[in-house]
Design an enzyme around this catalytic site. Structure first.
Site, mmCIF file in Angstrom:
data_model
loop_
_atom_site.group_PDB
_atom_site.id
_atom_site.type_symbol
_atom_site.label_atom_id
_atom_site.label_comp_id
_atom_site.label_asym_id
_atom_site.label_seq_id
_atom_site.Cartn_x
_atom_site.Cartn_y
_atom_site.Cartn_z
ATOM 1 N N LYS A 204 0.882 -1.153 -0.134
ATOM 2 C CA LYS A 204 0.241 0.474 0.016
ATOM 3 C C LYS A 204 0.767 1.133 0.026
ATOM 4 O O LYS A 204 1.360 1.637 1.028
ATOM 5 C CB LYS A 204 -1.136 0.270 1.308
ATOM 6 C CG LYS A 204 -1.867 1.335 1.197
ATOM 7 C CD LYS A 204 -2.777 1.035 2.630
ATOM 8 C CE LYS A 204 -4.054 1.913 2.957
ATOM 9 N NZ LYS A 204 -4.329 2.119 3.996
ATOM 10 N N ARG A 214 -10.657 9.883 2.583
ATOM 11 C CA ARG A 214 -10.664 10.181 3.639
ATOM 12 C C ARG A 214 -11.466 11.379 3.785
ATOM 13 O O ARG A 214 -12.327 11.751 4.987
ATOM 14 C CB ARG A 214 -9.551 11.215 3.839
ATOM 15 C CG ARG A 214 -8.345 10.527 3.777
ATOM 16 C CD ARG A 214 -6.656 10.234 4.120
ATOM 17 N NE ARG A 214 -5.834 9.456 3.418
ATOM 18 C CZ ARG A 214 -4.306 9.669 3.372
ATOM 19 N NH1 ARG A 214 -3.824 10.846 2.849
ATOM 20 N NH2 ARG A 214 -3.750 8.629 2.648
ATOM 21 N N GLU A 244 7.200 -6.906 0.925
ATOM 22 C CA GLU A 244 6.265 -7.178 1.772
ATOM 23 C C GLU A 244 5.640 -8.250 1.546
ATOM 24 O O GLU A 244 4.595 -7.968 2.436
ATOM 25 C CB GLU A 244 5.911 -5.592 1.416
ATOM 26 C CG GLU A 244 6.040 -4.354 2.163
ATOM 27 C CD GLU A 244 5.983 -3.866 3.603
ATOM 28 O OE1 GLU A 244 4.646 -4.913 4.403
ATOM 29 O OE2 GLU A 244 5.982 -2.671 3.615
ATOM 30 N N LYS A 259 -2.221 -1.559 -3.853
ATOM 31 C CA LYS A 259 -2.685 -0.115 -3.808
ATOM 32 C C LYS A 259 -1.960 0.294 -3.340
ATOM 33 O O LYS A 259 -1.674 0.753 -3.393
ATOM 34 C CB LYS A 259 -3.902 -0.691 -2.665
ATOM 35 C CG LYS A 259 -4.561 0.395 -2.092
ATOM 36 C CD LYS A 259 -5.432 0.485 -0.826
ATOM 37 C CE LYS A 259 -5.433 1.985 -0.463
ATOM 38 N NZ LYS A 259 -6.393 1.779 0.731
HETATM 39 C C1 PBG Z 1 -6.673 3.607 5.612
HETATM 40 C C2 PBG Z 1 -7.505 3.064 4.230
HETATM 41 C C3 PBG Z 1 -7.631 4.267 3.783
HETATM 42 C C4 PBG Z 1 -7.897 3.690 2.008
HETATM 43 C C5 PBG Z 1 -8.611 2.429 2.392
HETATM 44 N N1 PBG Z 1 -7.847 2.083 4.108
HETATM 45 C C6 PBG Z 1 -7.037 5.839 3.340
HETATM 46 C C7 PBG Z 1 -5.194 6.074 3.854
HETATM 47 O O1 PBG Z 1 -4.898 5.507 4.251
HETATM 48 O O2 PBG Z 1 -5.121 7.023 4.218
HETATM 49 C C8 PBG Z 1 -8.217 4.250 0.799
HETATM 50 C C9 PBG Z 1 -8.856 4.203 -0.251
HETATM 51 C C10 PBG Z 1 -9.670 4.479 -1.182
HETATM 52 O O3 PBG Z 1 -9.012 5.923 -1.402
HETATM 53 O O4 PBG Z 1 -9.841 4.628 -1.975
HETATM 54 N N2 PBG Z 1 -7.368 2.643 6.679
#
Ligand code: PBG
Length: 335
Positions: A204, A214, A244, A259
């Site tokens: 990620k 967010r 990872e 991601k």
């Molecule tokens: C945080 C989380 C995020 C997303 C999924 N889980 C945002 C972040 O890491 O700040 C993002 C998903 C998206 O942008 O569609 N645990």
């Protein structure tokens, strides 16, 4: 004499295989199906109409009632899974994300109601503290204001367990702490939840494309940019993603994720070639918002770019795709 005045003498004419829809269908290498898709959904406490997420057209924060309706619709359309994300009222947030494991966390009721309305639908939950912390980070902060790894892992174990107890089929740690997959696996097994799967957000990246998400879960502030580079990956790195994945594999992950998806197709391809585990890719909120925004301005064709964006992720090697487009594209896909 040929019919055309000019005729190249070519042994291979690539266009012959592209001449009709039927021929194109015969030579097609990649097909996206409904069964590949995971629909992310937002849930909030309270009644009334679900409220729209400003930066994500067509996406809403569901109430328990609208969530159950949406899930029935998804099952009817052949979508096999959802990923649930709670949007928590600011008054319930604190530095420790205490509400994450509180019995009145709306997430638990949402899991139970989805599993009772749609038992076949796979429910995937997010294991991270950011919806619950007032600072918006995925974990607990130490004295220097940095996210502390080991105490966060301990908090995540409890969060994963309470999600499994509510009926989650797959728990998905998205926090990027070290050692969390192993810790969660051991904790779940110790409590008898040996059948709950772990989908590790293995690679990620610290991405600008999470902005609209967010907004949806109201984590952090739109203005002060939340800096997660101390735990999420540097967009510059490829080998690190494989490391990872290797670690999450060794720690017992059942599936791994890359991601975001669209800007990271090379990572999806590299991970695909590296691991035997099922591979998920998350087409994140910013990828979704970008297509909507450009289409609204009349600068891109909405359907064409949406479909192409998903196909590209499948072609890169993803087995499953988390996408906010899942429900709306289902009808145009084979089962
Ligand atoms: C945080 C989380 C995020 C997303 C999924 N889980 C945002 C972040 O890491 O700040 C993002 C998903 C998206 O942008 O569609 N645990």
């Amino acid at each position: 004499m040929s019919a055309n005045p000019i005729e190249l003498s070519l042994l291979r004419r690539m266009r012959r295989n592209r001449a009709t829809a039927s021929l194109r269908s015969l030579v097609r290498e990649t097909t996206l199906t409904r069964g590949d898709l995971v629909q992310p959904l937002f849930i909030r406490a309270g009644e009334g109409e679900p409220d729209p997420v400003e930066s994500m057209p067509r996406v809403v924060r569901h109430t328990l009632r609208s969530l159950a309706e949406e899930c029935r619709l998804l099952v009817g359309r052949g979508i096999p899974a959802i990923a649930l994300f709670p949007s928590i009222d600011g008054s319930k947030k604190d530095a420790l994300g205490t509400h994450a494991t509180a019995s009145d966390n709306i997430l638990f009721e949402a899991i139970r109601s989805v599993k009772s309305a749609c038992p076949s639908l796979v429910v995937i939950t997010d294991v991270a503290l950011d919806p619950y912390t007032d600072h918006g980070h995925d974990g607990l902060l130490n004295g220097r204001g940095e996210v502390d790894n080991d105490s966060t892992v301990e908090a995540l174990q409890r969060l994963a367990l309470t999600q499994a107890q509510a009926g989650a089929d797959v728990v998905a740690p998205s926090d990027m702490m070290d050692g969390r997959v192993k810790a969660i696996r051991e904790f779940l097994d110790g409590e008898g939840y040996v059948e709950t799967s772990i989908l590790a957000y293995a690679a990620k990246y610290a991405s600008g494309y999470y902005g609209p998400f967010r907004d949806a879960v109201k984590s952090g502030s739109k203005h002060a940019r939340l800096d997660k580079r101390g735990y999420q990956m540097d967009p510059s790195n490829v080998r690190e993603a494989l490391l990872e994945v290797k670690l999450d594999e060794e720690e017992g992950a059942d599936m791994v994720m890359v991601k975001p998806a669209g800007p990271y197709l090379d990572i999806i391809r590299a991970v695909r070639e590296y691991t035997l585990l099922p591979l998920a890719a998350y087409q994140v909120s910013g990828e979704y918002a970008q297509i909507h925004a450009a289409a609204r301005l009349g600068w891109l064709d909405y359907d064409a770019t949406r479909d192409e964006s998903l196909l590209a992720i499948k072609r890169a090697g993803a087995d499953m795709i988390f996408t906010y487009f899942a429900a709306e594209v289902a009808d145009s896909l084979t089962r």
